[in-house]
Design an enzyme around this catalytic site. Sequence first.
Site, PDB file in Angstrom:
ATOM      1  N   ILE A  65       0.839  -1.186   0.000  1.00 45.60           N
ATOM      2  CA  ILE A  65       0.000   0.000   0.000  1.00 45.60           C
ATOM      3  C   ILE A  65       0.883   1.249   0.000  1.00 45.60           C
ATOM      4  CG2 ILE A  65      -1.682   1.285   1.426  1.00 45.60           C
ATOM      5  CD1 ILE A  65      -2.247  -1.602   2.731  1.00 45.60           C
ATOM      6  N   CYS A  66       0.506   2.240  -0.820  1.00 44.25           N
ATOM      7  CA  CYS A  66       1.130   3.561  -0.703  1.00 44.25           C
ATOM      8  C   CYS A  66       0.062   4.599  -0.998  1.00 44.25           C
ATOM      9  CB  CYS A  66       2.368   3.703  -1.593  1.00 44.25           C
ATOM     10  SG  CYS A  66       1.998   3.814  -3.352  1.00 44.25           S
ATOM     11  N   ARG A  67       0.459   5.793  -1.371  1.00 44.62           N
ATOM     12  CA  ARG A  67      -0.520   6.859  -1.555  1.00 44.62           C
ATOM     13  C   ARG A  67      -1.367   6.629  -2.801  1.00 44.62           C
ATOM     14  NH1 ARG A  67      -1.317  12.092  -3.716  1.00 44.62           N
ATOM     15  NH2 ARG A  67       0.333  11.662  -5.188  1.00 44.62           N
ATOM     16  N   MET A  93      -3.968   4.806  -1.033  1.00 42.67           N
ATOM     17  CA  MET A  93      -4.755   5.416   0.031  1.00 42.67           C
ATOM     18  C   MET A  93      -5.640   6.555  -0.488  1.00 42.67           C
ATOM     19  SD  MET A  93      -4.328   3.582   2.674  1.00 42.67           S
ATOM     20  CE  MET A  93      -4.945   4.516   4.092  1.00 42.67           C
TER      21      MET A  93
END
Length: 101
Positions: A65-67, A93
């Site tokens: 997961i990242c932005r 996200m």
Amino acid sequence: MEEIKTITTEELKKKLEAGEKPEMVDVREDHEVAMGMIPGAKHIKMGDIPAHLDYFDKDKEYIFICRSSGRSGNVCHYLHEQGYKVRNMVGGMLEWTGETE
């Protein structure tokens, strides 16, 4: 380049709502995760992943997961080349509508 498996934010949310406990790793920077992480995710910054390979188990699948899913995609390619099972959360996200902590 080999196609990396993905999971949508909606699919991940459904898994969590169903009580599943997927292995999730958030690779964002400290100031980003301070704004909220998916409950149950482990925080290992992208730059720290090579030093933390002993955390990963080749028998488990990890969701990264990242932005926006760019950095997590890079991490997925790197770990996939090392023989790990990975999945990139598409949309990151920015598109996550579930809980955060």
